[in-house]
Every structure is written in C-alpha cells, then in structure tokens.
Design a protein around this motif. Structure first.
Motif, PDB file in Angstrom:
ATOM      1  N   LEU A   8       0.833  -1.204   0.000  1.00 15.45           N
ATOM      2  CA  LEU A   8       0.000   0.000   0.000  1.00 15.45           C
ATOM      3  C   LEU A   8       0.871   1.259   0.000  1.00 15.45           C
ATOM      4  CD1 LEU A   8      -2.788   1.348   0.191  1.00 15.45           C
ATOM      5  CD2 LEU A   8      -2.623   1.133   2.689  1.00 15.45           C
ATOM      6  N   LEU A  36      -0.758  -4.765  -5.737  1.00 15.65           N
ATOM      7  CA  LEU A  36      -1.522  -4.473  -4.532  1.00 15.65           C
ATOM      8  C   LEU A  36      -2.554  -5.595  -4.423  1.00 15.65           C
ATOM      9  CD1 LEU A  36      -1.808  -2.421  -2.229  1.00 15.65           C
ATOM     10  CD2 LEU A  36      -3.525  -1.234  -3.598  1.00 15.65           C
ATOM     11  N   GLY A  43      -9.047  -2.568  -1.103  1.00  9.09           N
ATOM     12  CA  GLY A  43      -7.875  -1.900  -1.637  1.00  9.09           C
ATOM     13  C   GLY A  43      -8.143  -0.461  -2.029  1.00  9.09           C
ATOM     14  N   LEU A  95      -6.498   2.861  -0.380  1.00  6.14           N
ATOM     15  CA  LEU A  95      -5.797   3.845  -1.205  1.00  6.14           C
ATOM     16  C   LEU A  95      -6.373   5.245  -1.005  1.00  6.14           C
ATOM     17  CD1 LEU A  95      -5.205   2.158  -4.701  1.00  6.14           C
ATOM     18  CD2 LEU A  95      -3.472   3.237  -3.245  1.00  6.14           C
TER      19      LEU A  95
END
Length: 628
Positions: free
Chosen positions: A225, A347, A354, A358
């Motif tokens: 990340l 990722l 996810g 982000l």
C-alpha cells in the motif's frame, strides 16, 4: 459417531444443499440449483438423488432442478447466474458420461477464464470396471485410468474423480472451498463414476451440517500500500483501468469515491463497463481496441495505469501498443497472478478494501481535473448520437447501431443487456450508455458464440422481475438456440433481439482487413466457382424461434423497431424481436476502432489485398512493446 446410510449421489446432493456463502453479513445458498440432462451415466445416481429431495406438497425441493437442452448451454446459464450474483451463489451442472461430459468443456473454459464459479458433476465410467468398455467409454491403449472427463482438467480450477464413496468427503469440501474463494474460483469438476454414484455408504451426520463459507475481503499489505500511494502521488497523468473484479467485489462506490477524490479518469474493460454511470465526470468509456477515443487519448499519454480487477487482455492493451513506453503499472487484484501483470507494482487485495485503503492513504491528494477530458467526452457522445440516430422519419431498414439506439431510448437502470460475440461487443463497448453497475453483461473473456440466450436465463433466475435482453446475431443464434425451450418451460420473460445480417459480420470485416477477402463469412449460396457469393440463404430465424415457443415480433423499419422493443419490454412471456439489418458492409455504423488489435497477416501472398494488409500490419507491429 452417528451415521446415515445414503448413496454417494444422495450424500452429495444433501451436502450441497447445506452449503452457504457469506460476505458483508449477507448469506446465500452457495449452490442454489442444479441443471441437468440425464443419461445412463447419471440418471440412476444424481438423477435419483434429486428425486429423493424433490419438492413435495408443503415442502420446497432440497435442491431445485432446471432441465437443460444442451450441456454447454447449461454451463452458460450457470455462469450468467453466478455473475449476476457477484460470485456469491452458483449452480451445479450434471451430465452423463461421453458426449454429455465433453460438451461441458467450452462452458468450463468460459467460467474459468472469467473467474466465475460453477460446479460440474459429469458422470464417469465404472470405477470397478465390471465391463470394459462400457457405452461411450474412451479407451486408450497407453492409459487405463483416463476418461473423457480428463478433457476438463485444464479448464477447471479444481478437478477430482471420486472413485470411492468415502473419497467424496474431502473432494466435496475442497470443491466448495474453491468455489467460494474469490482468488481461486472458476469451474470446479467432480467426476462421478456411475457405479460409485449409486453405491451406499454410512456417512457421518456431521458431513451434512450447515456450513457457511466466508468470502474473504483481504486487505492490502502495508508495504504494498505504501508503494502504491507513492506511485500515485508521483504520477502526473494517471489513468484507472477498471475490470470485472470491481463488480465481483461490489466495489463500485469505493471506485467512485477514489476517482472523485483523486481526480482520476476511469476507463473500463468489457467486464468492467458500467462500474461508473456513463455520465459520471470521471468515466471516459471503454478502453482498448473497441474503446472510445477519449479513453485511448488518455491511455496514450498515461505515465501510471492503475488496474483494478482486470486481466489485461490484448483487447484492453491494444495488443501491447496502447500505453506509451515508460508507463508504470499499479495493479489492485485479489489474485497475485493478475496483480503482477505488466511488471506492475502489485496491490494484492479485495477491490473494495484496496480502493478504500488507497483513498484514505492518499489523504486528499488530487492528480487531475475532469475538465481535462470533459470536451472529449462531449464530442464522443455526439458521435454516439450520430451512430444511434436514423435519418429521416425512420422508414428505412435499421443498421445495427440504430438498433442499439432504439434500445437506448427505452431502457432504464433496471434493464440488463447480455452479449458475447460477433460485431456487437465492439459496438456496445464503444457506444452503450450504462445506467447501472450490472446493466452491461458482455462476456468477452472467452467471447463464446451461443452464450447469450442461456446466460440470460441464468440472469433472469438471479434477478427476477428485471428486464433482461439477449442480443445476438444470426451466426450466434445458430450456434445455440436450444435454451429458448427452457425459457418457455420456466415461463421466464426472456427478451431476445436477433439481428439477421446473413453472415459472420464481425469476422467478415476482420477477414477483409487482413486480406482474406471475406471468404467463407457470408451466409450465401455457392457460386459457379465454388465460393459463397450467391444470393442470401432463405433462412428465417424468427420462424425457428416461434417453433421453439417464443412470441416473435418482426419490425421492418426503425419506426417499427421502436414499437416492437417497447412491446417486448412489457411482455410477460419469452419474446423475440427479429430484425433484418443492413448488409454486413453497413451492419455497424460505429466509429472506427480506437486502437489496434494484433491478428497476424500472411507474410507472403500473390493477392493484392493480402499484400496491402501485410504492409499495414508491419506498420502497426512496430509500436508493440513490453512494459518491464
């Protein structure tokens, strides 16, 4: 230990009926129904077991059953159901041995390529070999343990042959674990020898206890990340490429928030189209060979491509020519296999988790302004309007894009469009204006002719009450119209649009482009020289659909078409709108392809068309690159 005596088939059906999938607090039957065609290899086993659990007065069936007409089509129906269910619920498919089993291969490949769960239960030859060979058995002099079901191994994500009753316990548990795993799912095959299906065994009662399989939402690794955030912050011209994984994860809201806050253009693959509404400022339409000019222009200048739930097929990357040299890739995907493609920063995570991570980690960082591409979007929509609009008062025969235009004026967010092959996927990817996340259902991983009609049945079962349209050309219709009978039998209001253009229009155009001169692509009588340039064949597919039980409407003009589509949308019975479009030369009317597609052309030829096509090919191929 308490036991219950059942046949292997009875035990399998009872076990499957007790399996559930759960995600975000929502619980679903993992195997909601079974499709089947019975033969000697499964009628006395799985067939008898389904009868044991059949519906009785006051009690529903332990395992609902759907009667299919073609084994491949049954898998397509199961895939349509699984996709509409966001992979949280699936169907099983049972067949006999021999051709019934091998007919599963195409559907299994489609399911695995598209990462969609389906459980295949083909009958198999005797495990005990009392007679060798039995009817439909394949014999190889070099291998006594091979059956035709071994054809399913390379197209299945899990395969097992249950040669003893007690072997069912680990095999069944592994099968459903795989089906419910978003990083591993696809076609799962349990080959069932016909003698083992009927053999009794004392099963532990715990085997039949309800099990809930948690569909994981893995979160991103902290180091991955951190690297992803640094890449986004450093990029000057980032572009998001959203694929089907966004839909499977129900990550549309997370994607919208990510794109809006970071100021990111979102281009979509065939599987991802619709994750943002077409009129959202961040949506730039389809990407790749069949995409929009808006998306292509952004792709050609991107310095970072953020792939979310995509496999990066050659149509998406324009066969490696779309993205400029030096472009970096950041791939968010639940599978490491797909996350590492294009030598990307991986990722590995659930799409929703996810994207949420982000968005939070970027902490208000904004890369671009949607005004950068707003004018290009408006220009593209004007081109869509031109393709959709019939000149004059609509008294002419419609083109294919005018059929889409007539449908565009009719639908709302509740409608679902299904397509898979021919020239329609290209037109739809360029032109269709999705109103909801699941309206656009185009199977382009395997692009399987014959998918649309059975898949529409699966979608109707998963989304009852919604208008579902199967769009097919005449070539696709001829591949697999059999499940029309199933729609009639189940009283499902399938809406079928058949476009009669007298040939393989898509491949005809490709054939012309590569110097093959449309050879063997038109449905015409043979000419005196042995070719196929005679008059069109007098084929009436509308009459065929009517003979299978559909109500058939036959609009002749664009004006008629609008009325017929409205009538079909309101219908409560399976209804076909049979449209004779313009000739293959003018079947589409869509803007030219936005990017290249690599189809190798003959390197040497005596025919001028092929020589010219090779020159064009050599010009394009120099732009192909690997991103390392």
């Amino acid at each position: 230990m308490s036991t219950v005596r059942l046949t292997t088939a009875q035990a399998l059906v009872r076990f499957l009926a007790a399996q559930y999938a759960e995600r975000d607090g929502e619980r679903h039957r993992l195997i909601a129904a079974t499709w089947g065609i019975f033969g000697h290899g499964n009628v006395a086993g799985i067939g008898q077991a389904l009868v044991e659990g059949a519906a009785r007065p006051g009690a529903p069936a332990a395992m609902p059953f759907h009667q299919g007409r073609n084994e491949q089509a049954m898998v397509h129906a199961a895939v349509g159901y699984a996709r509409q269910s966001r992979r949280l619920s699936a169907h099983a498919v049972t067949t006999s041995i021999g051709p019934g089993a091998t007919n599963l291969v195409t559907g299994a490949a489609l399911a695995t390529i598209n990462r969609l769960p389906v459980l295949l239960l083909p009958g198999d030859t005797f495990a005990t070999r009392p007679a060798d060979p039995v009817l439909q058995q394949l014999q190889l002099p070099s291998a006594g343990d091979v059956s035709v079901n071994d054809c399913l191994r390379p197209v299945s994500v899990y395969f097992d042959r249950v040669t003893r009753p007690e072997a069912l316990v680990p095999a069944a548990l592994e099968a459903v674990r795989t089906l419910a795993d978003p990083a591993a799912t696809g076609a799962v095959t349990l080959a069932l020898p016909q003698d083992v299906q009927a053999e009794a065994y004392d099963w532990p009662e715990e085997f039949f206890a309800e099990r809930t399989w948690r569909v994981r939402r893995p979160r991103p690794d902290a180091a991955e990340l951190d690297a992803a955030v640094r890449a986004v912050r450093a990029a000057e011209r980032p572009l998001v490429v959203a694929g089907g994984g966004v839909k499977h994860s129900a990550a549309e809201d997370a994607l919208r928030t990510f794109a809006e806050r970071a100021g990111l253009p979102v281009a979509t693959t065939q599987a991802g189209k619709g994750v943002l509404p077409y009129d959202h400022p961040c949506d730039v339409g389809g990407v790749g060979h069949t995409g929009t000019e808006t998306a292509a222009a952004l792709a050609r200048t991107a310095d970072l491509v953020i792939g979310v739930g995509t496999r990066y097929t050659d149509f998406t990357t324009a066969s490696g020519t779309l993205f400029p040299e030096g472009t970096r890739f950041l791939n968010l995907n639940v599978t490491g296999f797909d996350a590492h493609k294009q030598a990307a920063l991986p990722l590995v995570a659930d799409a929703r988790e996810g994207l949420t991570a982000l968005t939070g980690a970027l902490d208000g960082h904004r890369s671009r302004d949607p005004e950068e591409w707003a004018a290009a979007k408006r220009d593209w929509q004007r081109r869509v309007d031109t393709a959709y609009t019939a000149p004059g008062d609509g008294d002419a025969r419609p083109t294919q894009t005018q059929v889409l235009g007539a449908l565009d004026t009719l639908v709302d967010g509740s409608d679902i469009l299904i397509n898979a092959a021919g020239s329609l996927p290209g037109d739809l990817h360029k032109l269709w204006r999705p109103r909801s996340a699941d309206q656009y259902h185009v199977e382009y991983g395997y692009s399987c002719m014959g998918y649309e009609i059975p898949a529409a049945i699966g979608v109707l079962l998963a989304a009852p009450g919604r208008p579902v349209w199967a769009l097919v050309g005449d070539g696709t219709y001829l591949m697999n119209p059999t499940e029309i009978v199933t729609a009639v039998q189940e009283r499902l209001p399938l809406r079928l649009i058949v476009l009669q253009n007298h040939g393989y229009a898509s491949i005809g155009g490709l054939s012309e482009a590569v110097g093959a001169e449309r050879y063997g692509t038109d449905y015409r009588y043979r000419d005196a020289d042995g070719g196929f340039t005679g008059s069109p064949l007098p084929v009436d597919l509308g009459a065929n659909a009517a003979s299978l039980g559909m109500r058939v409407l036959r609009p002749r003009t664009v004006r008629d078409l609008r009325e017929a589509l409205g009538e079909a949308r309101a219908a409560t019975v399976p209804t076909c709108v049979y449209v004779e479009t313009e000739t293959p030369d003018t079947v589409s009317g869509a803007p030219p392809d936005a990017a290249w597609w690599d189809v190798p052309v003959a390197e040497t030829s005596t025919r001028p068309s092929a020589v010219k096509a090779r020159e064009e090919y050599d010009r394009h191929v120099t732009a192909r690159r690997r991103h390392l």
